[in-house]
Design an enzyme around this catalytic site. Structure first.
Site, PDB file in Angstrom:
ATOM      1  N   GLU A  19       1.014  -0.678   0.116  1.00 13.16           N
ATOM      2  CA  GLU A  19       0.365  -0.026   0.162  1.00 13.16           C
ATOM      3  C   GLU A  19       0.715   1.361   0.517  1.00 13.16           C
ATOM      4  O   GLU A  19       1.434   1.146   0.611  1.00 13.16           O
ATOM      5  CB  GLU A  19      -1.149   0.118   1.170  1.00 13.16           C
ATOM      6  CG  GLU A  19      -1.321   1.186   1.448  1.00 13.16           C
ATOM      7  CD  GLU A  19      -2.672   1.343   2.565  1.00 13.16           C
ATOM      8  OE1 GLU A  19      -2.712  -0.138   2.875  1.00 13.16           O
ATOM      9  OE2 GLU A  19      -2.747   2.362   3.108  1.00 13.16           O
ATOM     10  N   GLU A  67      -2.019  11.298   3.107  1.00 16.30           N
ATOM     11  CA  GLU A  67      -3.037  10.810   4.522  1.00 16.30           C
ATOM     12  C   GLU A  67      -3.241  12.022   4.835  1.00 16.30           C
ATOM     13  O   GLU A  67      -2.432  12.904   5.860  1.00 16.30           O
ATOM     14  CB  GLU A  67      -3.016   9.691   5.217  1.00 16.30           C
ATOM     15  CG  GLU A  67      -3.244   8.425   4.118  1.00 16.30           C
ATOM     16  CD  GLU A  67      -3.300   7.300   5.513  1.00 16.30           C
ATOM     17  OE1 GLU A  67      -4.383   6.542   5.609  1.00 16.30           O
ATOM     18  OE2 GLU A  67      -1.934   6.901   5.624  1.00 16.30           O
TER      19      GLU A  67
END
Length: 254
Positions: A137, A142
């Site tokens: 990932e 974020e």
């Protein structure tokens, strides 16, 4: 000393710009159509149940097709509090647009408030076969509202995932103001993460094994705004809603 710091910063920015200029723009999403192009994008709907309730993170949102719109060439994802539930939108290019190596970037404006969790990220194309985190990932952006002025860049692998992921958080006092560019420069030997062409994190494990470096295969793109969860929450301030996560463009250079 201050002059040296400024000089080094300018050199880093110029190097990043030069690298991008050497590459070819192989794909871009400028959100110029009236609706989202479903030949490129998939909607992931619901709360992840029954296979992965809470999307694997105890998130509280329910994804719909209705929590987004295209406005003046921007994708706007809106998180809402509707009755006793939270709604949002999550889109992916899985099975339609996948990339291996290059510079992947998005220009975006963040939502704010405790409990909000927007992201621009990628998953390995073999996830259905290998599972997570074996597939890898790449979290290019974020942001969690409970930690204002902070951007997270993270990689999950079999060796290091979840709370033990390879991650860096960087302080940007004005990150909530206007649009900013979030990027990963992904090569065979390393990954460099940037915010507004400022290098914030480099990942280059040695030795590279399938458990430490699953990044030798195509990955697909995901854009979403979660609510609450293990990372974004658990507390959610209901007074902040609605909140908008706005994406101007996504581009891939190789």
């Amino acid at each position: 000393m201050i002059k040296k710091i400024i000089l080094f910063a300018l050199i880093a920015v110029n190097c990043c710009v030069a690298q991008k200029q050497k590459r070819k723009l192989v794909w871009q999403e400028d959100f110029k159509s009236a609706t989202l192009d479903e030949s490129v994008w998939n909607f992931e709907l619901g709360n992840g149940c029954p296979n992965i309730c809470g999307w694997g993170n105890n998130e509280r949102e329910f994804y719909t097709k209705e929590n987004h719109k295209i406005v003046n060439g921007n994708l706007v994802i809106t998180a809402k509090k509707e009755g006793d539930k939270y709604t949002s939108t999550r889109i992916t290019t899985k099975g339609k647009k996948q990339f291996q190596y290059g510079r992947i970037e998005a220009r975006a404006k963040l939502p704010v408030g405790k409990g909000i969790w927007p992201a621009f990220w990628m998953l390995g194309s073999n996830i259905d076969k290998a599972g997570w985190p074996k597939s890898g990932e790449i979290d290019i952006l974020e942001y969690i509202g409970k930690e204002p002025h902070t951007v997270y860049t993270t990689l999950h692998t079999q060796d290091n995932h979840g709370e033990h992921a390879s991650s860096k958080k960087t302080n940007f006092p004005t990150i909530e103001e206007g649009f900013h560019v979030y990027a990963v420069d992904w090569a065979k030997e390393k990954m460099d993460f940037y915010v507004d062409d400022q290098l914030v994190f480099t990942f280059a494990p040695e030795p590279k094994t399938e458990d430490s470096w699953p990044f030798n295969q195509p990955f697909y793109i995901i854009v979403n705004m979660a609510v609450g969860g293990n990372f974004g929450g658990p507390e959610v301030d209901d007074s902040i809603f609605p909140q908008e996560f706005t994406v101007d463009y996504i581009r891939v250079y190789q």
